[in-house]
Design an enzyme around this catalytic site. Structure first.
Site, PDB file in Angstrom:
ATOM      1  N   GLU A 139     -37.375  16.576 104.288  1.00 14.97           N
ATOM      2  CA  GLU A 139     -38.406  17.013 105.222  1.00 14.97           C
ATOM      3  C   GLU A 139     -39.056  18.283 104.683  1.00 14.97           C
ATOM      4  O   GLU A 139     -38.395  19.122 104.063  1.00 14.97           O
ATOM      5  CB  GLU A 139     -37.804  17.280 106.602  1.00 14.97           C
ATOM      6  CG  GLU A 139     -38.843  17.637 107.659  1.00 14.97           C
ATOM      7  CD  GLU A 139     -38.250  17.891 109.026  1.00 14.97           C
ATOM      8  OE1 GLU A 139     -39.044  18.034 109.981  1.00 14.97           O
ATOM      9  OE2 GLU A 139     -37.011  17.959 109.151  1.00 14.97           O
ATOM     10  N   GLU A 307     -16.539  21.543 104.726  1.00 15.60           N
ATOM     11  CA  GLU A 307     -15.690  22.278 103.790  1.00 15.60           C
ATOM     12  C   GLU A 307     -15.637  23.741 104.223  1.00 15.60           C
ATOM     13  O   GLU A 307     -16.605  24.277 104.780  1.00 15.60           O
ATOM     14  CB  GLU A 307     -16.251  22.165 102.379  1.00 15.60           C
ATOM     15  CG  GLU A 307     -15.368  22.783 101.299  1.00 15.60           C
ATOM     16  CD  GLU A 307     -15.924  22.619  99.892  1.00 15.60           C
ATOM     17  OE1 GLU A 307     -15.168  22.836  98.924  1.00 15.60           O
ATOM     18  OE2 GLU A 307     -17.120  22.275  99.774  1.00 15.60           O
TER      19      GLU A 307
END
Length: 321
Positions: A139, A307
């Site tokens: 985008e 993570e």
């Protein structure tokens, strides 16, 4: 109690790639800089970023707006971009730029393909480009940083956000708030029956959730966008979204994870366990990984991976390309 200090950021988003040649799209066509290369026995990680005066002295793991491209040695026959009829989940990444009309012109001249140009559809203030090789959606929005008529300056570009689809916003918001994130803004589209939730870290004690204006949000980096298609939370037939990592029943991988970085992830993970216990879904507990130590992986309610790493992780790899 989970303590969130000023060191907490969303550091990177991981996407798998078919070939290291993919890096050229993100660097030569989109203008990112390759800031670190991290080889392992079976895969190599390439860290990219829009480098600025503010971040260029920082290790890759303490910067916002980092893109991690993961190449599995030998390549992958197929990559799931998250937007097909099959294995839908991850949606796109987003860059914000100073002058979107000029940027679209420049990108088209550089051979970048578009899923949606500014003139297409009902929203004429956003566009979607397609990455080479893997067809990831990117985008493009405008941030207006030092905007000049008829010009664009790459110093204004930001890796603004990553979008994933979610089943139940109440559960997802509760989870990400438990990691210390705050709701920046919410957008509802009743005619299309979906809502967007934008989250990230804001360490201003006076910040009120849901109040961030687009003019501010568009200039930031490493925002998480959650897309909720209305009704999925109550639909017993809805099987859920693909998390980008599963290969069950022939599922195809693509998206990997987002990453939280902070000064003391060991303390953070310990406090999460003490506060939420068995309610948490750890795929790798802190410092128990095989390939890399001093990290952890946790899964959200839709099983997307997050993570958790320290700011100084593999700082020796900076500049080794």
């Amino acid at each position: 109690m989970v303590e969130i200090n000023n060191s907490f950021i969303i550091n990177h988003t991981c996407l798998r790639i078919k070939d290291p040649k993919s890096i050229e799209f993100w660097t030569k066509k989109l203008g990112m800089k390759l800031i670190a290369t991290i080889p392992f026995d079976s895969f190599t990680l390439y860290m990219l970023n829009y480098e600025t005066e503010e971040n260029k002295h920082l290790n890759w793991a303490e910067r916002e707006g980092v893109l991690e491209l993961c190449y599995n040695h030998g390549g992958m026959e197929e990559i799931n971009n998250g937007n097909g009829e099959k294995d839908k989940g991850f949606g796109h990444v987003c860059i914000s730029v100073d002058n979107i009309e000029i940027v679209q012109e420049e990108f088209l001249k550089n051979g970048i393909r578009f899923q949606k140009k500014l003139s297409d559809g009902r929203q004429h203030n956003i566009a979607f480009a397609l990455s080479d090789y893997e067809n990831y959606w990117i985008e493009i929005i405008e941030n207006g940083i030092n905007k000049q008529e008829g010009k664009t300056n790459i110093s204004s570009y930001r890796f603004n956000h990553t979008m994933i689809r979610i089943k139940d916003p109440e559960r997802s918001l509760k989870f990400y708030r438990s990691l210390g994130m705050k709701l920046f803004s919410k957008k509802e589209f009743p005619e299309a029956k979906f809502s967007l939730y934008f989250l990230g870290y804001d360490h201003d004690p006076n910040f009120k959730e849901g109040t961030m204006d687009f003019s501010v949000q568009s200039k930031k980096e490493s925002i998480l966008e959650l897309t909720h298609n209305w009704g999925t939370e109550n639909d017993s037939n809805f099987k859920g979204y693909h998390n980008g990592n599963s290969t069950d029943n022939g599922e195809i991988q693509g998206y990997g994870h987002i990453c939280i970085s902070c000064n003391d992830p060991a303390k953070f993970c310990k406090e999460l366990e003490e506060s939420y216990g068995s309610n948490l879904d750890w795929s790798v507990k802190f410092n128990q990984g095989k390939a890399v130590k001093d990290i952890a992986f946790i899964r959200d309610p839709d099983t997307y991976s997050i993570e958790i790493i320290p700011h100084n992780l593999m700082s020796d790899r900076m500049g080794k390309l």
